[in-house]
Design a protein around this motif. Structure first.
Motif, PDB file in Angstrom:
ATOM      1  N   HIS A   1     -14.508  -5.052   6.336  1.00  0.00           N
ATOM      2  CA  HIS A   1     -13.851  -5.851   7.092  1.00  0.00           C
ATOM      3  C   HIS A   1     -13.067  -6.321   5.965  1.00  0.00           C
ATOM      4  N   ILE A   2     -13.293  -6.310   4.941  1.00  0.00           N
ATOM      5  CA  ILE A   2     -12.591  -7.670   4.035  1.00  0.00           C
ATOM      6  C   ILE A   2     -10.618  -6.977   4.301  1.00  0.00           C
ATOM      7  N   SER A   3     -10.473  -8.335   3.953  1.00  0.00           N
ATOM      8  CA  SER A   3      -8.571  -8.080   4.052  1.00  0.00           C
ATOM      9  C   SER A   3      -8.260  -6.975   2.634  1.00  0.00           C
ATOM     10  N   LEU A   4      -7.372  -6.380   3.119  1.00  0.00           N
ATOM     11  CA  LEU A   4      -7.068  -5.033   2.085  1.00  0.00           C
ATOM     12  C   LEU A   4      -5.530  -5.226   1.782  1.00  0.00           C
ATOM     13  N   ALA A   5      -6.367  -4.476   0.387  1.00  0.00           N
ATOM     14  CA  ALA A   5      -5.028  -5.568  -0.523  1.00  0.00           C
ATOM     15  C   ALA A   5      -4.140  -4.442  -1.090  1.00  0.00           C
ATOM     16  N   PRO A   6      -2.539  -4.528  -0.840  1.00  0.00           N
ATOM     17  CA  PRO A   6      -1.408  -3.711  -1.161  1.00  0.00           C
ATOM     18  C   PRO A   6      -1.517  -3.948  -2.503  1.00  0.00           C
TER      19      PRO A   6
ATOM     20  N   ILE B   1     -11.352  -7.049  -8.682  1.00  0.00           N
ATOM     21  CA  ILE B   1     -10.674  -5.992  -7.711  1.00  0.00           C
ATOM     22  C   ILE B   1      -9.391  -6.423  -7.815  1.00  0.00           C
ATOM     23  N   SER B   2      -8.763  -5.694  -6.985  1.00  0.00           N
ATOM     24  CA  SER B   2      -7.320  -5.980  -6.487  1.00  0.00           C
ATOM     25  C   SER B   2      -6.881  -7.075  -5.214  1.00  0.00           C
ATOM     26  N   LEU B   3      -6.530  -8.571  -6.000  1.00  0.00           N
ATOM     27  CA  LEU B   3      -6.281  -9.224  -5.080  1.00  0.00           C
ATOM     28  C   LEU B   3      -5.087  -9.106  -4.020  1.00  0.00           C
ATOM     29  N   ALA B   4      -5.926  -9.981  -2.475  1.00  0.00           N
ATOM     30  CA  ALA B   4      -5.159  -9.183  -1.205  1.00  0.00           C
ATOM     31  C   ALA B   4      -4.692 -10.816  -1.014  1.00  0.00           C
ATOM     32  N   PRO B   5      -3.264 -10.942  -0.609  1.00  0.00           N
ATOM     33  CA  PRO B   5      -2.568 -11.508  -0.099  1.00  0.00           C
ATOM     34  C   PRO B   5      -2.943 -11.747   1.186  1.00  0.00           C
ATOM     35  N   VAL B   6      -2.591 -13.051   2.222  1.00  0.00           N
ATOM     36  CA  VAL B   6      -2.618 -12.950   3.344  1.00  0.00           C
ATOM     37  C   VAL B   6      -1.982 -13.350   3.733  1.00  0.00           C
TER      38      VAL B   6
ATOM     39  N   GLU C   1       2.025 -16.056   3.876  1.00  0.00           N
ATOM     40  CA  GLU C   1       3.064 -15.157   3.577  1.00  0.00           C
ATOM     41  C   GLU C   1       3.697 -16.036   2.492  1.00  0.00           C
TER      42      GLU C   1
ATOM     43  N   ARG D   1       2.188 -13.655  -0.227  1.00  0.00           N
ATOM     44  CA  ARG D   1       2.578 -12.821  -0.409  1.00  0.00           C
ATOM     45  C   ARG D   1       3.656 -13.360  -1.131  1.00  0.00           C
TER      46      ARG D   1
ATOM     47  N   ASP E   1     -12.051  -0.993  -6.593  1.00  0.00           N
ATOM     48  CA  ASP E   1     -12.395  -2.156  -6.099  1.00  0.00           C
ATOM     49  C   ASP E   1     -14.270  -2.073  -4.929  1.00  0.00           C
TER      50      ASP E   1
ATOM     51  N   LEU F   1     -16.209  -1.692  -8.576  1.00  0.00           N
ATOM     52  CA  LEU F   1     -16.414  -3.204  -8.851  1.00  0.00           C
ATOM     53  C   LEU F   1     -16.947  -4.367  -7.807  1.00  0.00           C
TER      54      LEU F   1
ATOM     55  N   ALA G   1     -10.599 -16.283   8.938  1.00  0.00           N
ATOM     56  CA  ALA G   1      -9.411 -15.280   8.995  1.00  0.00           C
ATOM     57  C   ALA G   1     -10.088 -14.117   9.304  1.00  0.00           C
ATOM     58  N   LYS G   2     -11.241 -13.411   9.385  1.00  0.00           N
ATOM     59  CA  LYS G   2     -11.074 -11.921   9.062  1.00  0.00           C
ATOM     60  C   LYS G   2     -11.143 -11.465  10.370  1.00  0.00           C
TER      61      LYS G   2
ATOM     62  N   HIS H   1      -5.470  -9.927  10.943  1.00  0.00           N
ATOM     63  CA  HIS H   1      -5.578  -9.554   9.708  1.00  0.00           C
ATOM     64  C   HIS H   1      -5.940  -7.994   9.374  1.00  0.00           C
TER      65      HIS H   1
ATOM     66  N   LYS I   1      -7.316  -0.352 -12.407  1.00  0.00           N
ATOM     67  CA  LYS I   1      -7.827  -2.086 -12.368  1.00  0.00           C
ATOM     68  C   LYS I   1      -7.648  -2.365 -14.199  1.00  0.00           C
TER      69      LYS I   1
ATOM     70  N   ARG J   1       2.810  -9.825 -10.056  1.00  0.00           N
ATOM     71  CA  ARG J   1       2.894  -8.935 -10.530  1.00  0.00           C
ATOM     72  C   ARG J   1       4.305  -8.609 -11.176  1.00  0.00           C
TER      73      ARG J   1
ATOM     74  N   ASP K   1     -14.026 -12.395   2.292  1.00  0.00           N
ATOM     75  CA  ASP K   1     -14.421 -11.457   1.308  1.00  0.00           C
ATOM     76  C   ASP K   1     -15.586 -10.971   0.577  1.00  0.00           C
TER      77      ASP K   1
END
Lengths: 353, 353
Positions: free
Chosen positions: A178-183, B179-184, B186, B189, A265, A268, B301-302, A201, A302, B196, B265
């Protein structure tokens, strides 16, 4: 793998452990009565499978099983259930079953009763898996007695970790799906932008689960400016396998690619130098696609931790009876860790020994 | 908090535990000789701090300390070191110190010697922290005997988890900062898109650490179409405090906001129903900004797990001597878990009891 038991190569018999694998469709039971150190395996005996819907309560299902194994007195049990386990009260929503762990102990005269979720069982099982029955996704060298991560996309996205440090071990159950998905890549970002139009979310599970495949398919179509019908994961898989739909094919490929970043992830986040094991219902059905994908490349990408992730082996688990093995290990290791306190781990053999 | 020891409210004396907190600047030592169940605290005695650079080796530093506490025979020790711990060989890169755990045991006659990293120590310490010395960031109800997550932005981004389940416990050391940082949002982003440009892989630590603040500041300026000088986190903090620079102010506010999503997260990834504790060098210096930020809103907010995260308390740890407390707990709990096997946890008092 080497064995470290006092009677290496031999079977260690013990008082029977009742193990159960309780899902929405079937209630499976078995007895575990010995562990063989040379094969690093528990013997699974007296297996019975009942349709869950035959019983009004979990107690009725246990009664039905115990009547089949009448002669054997059982004082230890571990139940792996497909659902969250919170404290003493267990509710299996799908079945309308509810029970209290202490009342169940008293009712059946169990001295030791553990109830764990199915991914916790997977984590307990990890050190006992058989290399030949499973598929190497990524080569690596598992550190003995290090943490092992397990996860898997299925109906949802489950994950857990077998934590081993300072001579102690415990299984971490969690909600990592349920963690935020990272693009990460440009295509990830385009898909993520489409996904968030419909979701408050965007979580890992929103993509990496059965319903997520359908969601990813619609997003992939939109990114490519195509119109697609609202179909489910099985239909998407059929279209992709028959090469009938480029969007379906790209969806499943990208599912495997992006999952590499997610798995990296998890490795890690859980410090999983003992290895990563993938389960769940989806990936065993698309093994070749996973092996042909960019999973490994993205698992490793990574930054400063690329070397760290490079060394971690990743295995796709196709072996049967994982909940039984995990349930047995949960009881067996808890017992062992008293006698082995002070040794690096309570597990009979560490993954990668 | 209640106490659950056999002599509730009283001090339990035991053979002294040598604890050390080894950083690049200072080597700190102390002896722990009792645990008081009514205050849930270890007594920290015979503290000495030495400049690390005074010694050519770790052994020399231990010798210097032991010469100060000559009369006391010590057989148990735990060292918390600021750096990764891998197997028996420990290297403190900054200091050029290197030692083998088994050789150190033999040299000083320790029967039990543990070497843990500073965030593992933080995780071991978590159940022993004093509410009054720390700051409640988010209210909640910590479940007794559940997992506790710790993390903190500082020079890097450290994290660990005290895992407690099925009557077992262990500390999970990990690399969750990478781990990869997730933007949530705007703004996330937009910032992520700028970040990047300069980074092959945008990790949590690339933003949530001292050097990350400078990176976030430059990205914030670019998003706002402003030119800024290349200044460090301390300079940015000074500009923000004096209201001299809107970009600096927004950078630190957004640092706290976005950290809420990252912390949420971590809570999900570690199943941290026992609570989340924040350490590291940065946030204790910007308490008020953190409390005024959207940290809590973003922590919760998950999606479907908002209720799950709502119940989890988050504490900013300002208390001193965390590495000493954690090192003591590592030894003390390992010892206890043998005698308490089968009870829900080996910890004398669970967080949130």
């Amino acid at each position: 793998m080497s064995s470290s038991g006092p009677q290496a190569g031999s079977k260690v018999a013990f008082a029977p452990i009742l193990v159960a694998d309780i899902g929405g469709t079937n209630a499976r039971f078995a007895l575990i009565t010995d562990y063989c150190s040379s094969s690093n395996a528990f013997a699974i005996d007296h297996q019975h499978t009942f349709p869950s819907c035959e019983f009004k309560s979990f107690e009725d299902a246990v009664d039905a099983y115990l009547s089949q194994v009448n002669a054997i007195s059982i004082t230890r049990a571990c139940l792996a259930v497909a659902g969250p386990v919170k404290g003493e009260e267990v509710t299996l929503t799908n079945l309308g079953w509810q029970f209290n762990v202490n009342q169940l102990k008293a009712r059946f005269g169990f001295a030791n009763l553990q109830v764990i979720n199915d991914f916790a069982a997977f984590a307990y099982a990890a050190p006992y898996l058989n290399e030949r029955d499973n598929i190497c996704v990524k080569q690596g060298i598992a550190q003995a007695h290090a943490n092992i991560a397990v996860f898997g996309p299925g109906t949802g996205f489950g994950a857990a970790c077998l934590v081993r440090s300072q001579g102690q071990q415990a299984v971490m159950s969690c909600e990592a799906g349920h963690i935020s998905l990272a693009p990460v890549t440009e295509l990830d970002r385009q898909l993520h932008n489409v996904l968030r139009e419909d979701l408050q979310h965007v979580s890992v599970e929103n993509v990496f689960a059965g319903p997520g495949i359908a969601r990813l398919y619609r997003a992939m179509a939109k990114v490519h400016g195509k119109q697609v019908e609202d179909i489910d994961a099985a239909q998407i898989a059929a279209l992709a396998e028959n090469k009938q739909c480029m969007i379906a094919d790209r969806t499943l490929n990208h599912f495997c690619d992006w999952l590499g970043s997610v798995a990296g992830d998890i490795a890690l986040s859980f410090g999983a130098l003992g290895g990563v094991f993938i389960g769940g219902g989806i990936l065993p059905r698309m093994q070749q696609r996973l092996l042909n994908s960019r999973f490994n490349e993205r698992f490793i990408a990574k930054g400063v931790m690329s070397q760290y992730n490079s060394q971690i082996p990743v295995t796709l688990v196709c072996q049967e009876h994982i909940p039984f093995i995990g349930a047995a290990a949960c009881i067996h290791q808890g017992y062992q860790s008293v006698s082995q306190m002070g040794s690096p781990t309570g597990s009979p053999t560490g993954q990668g020994d």
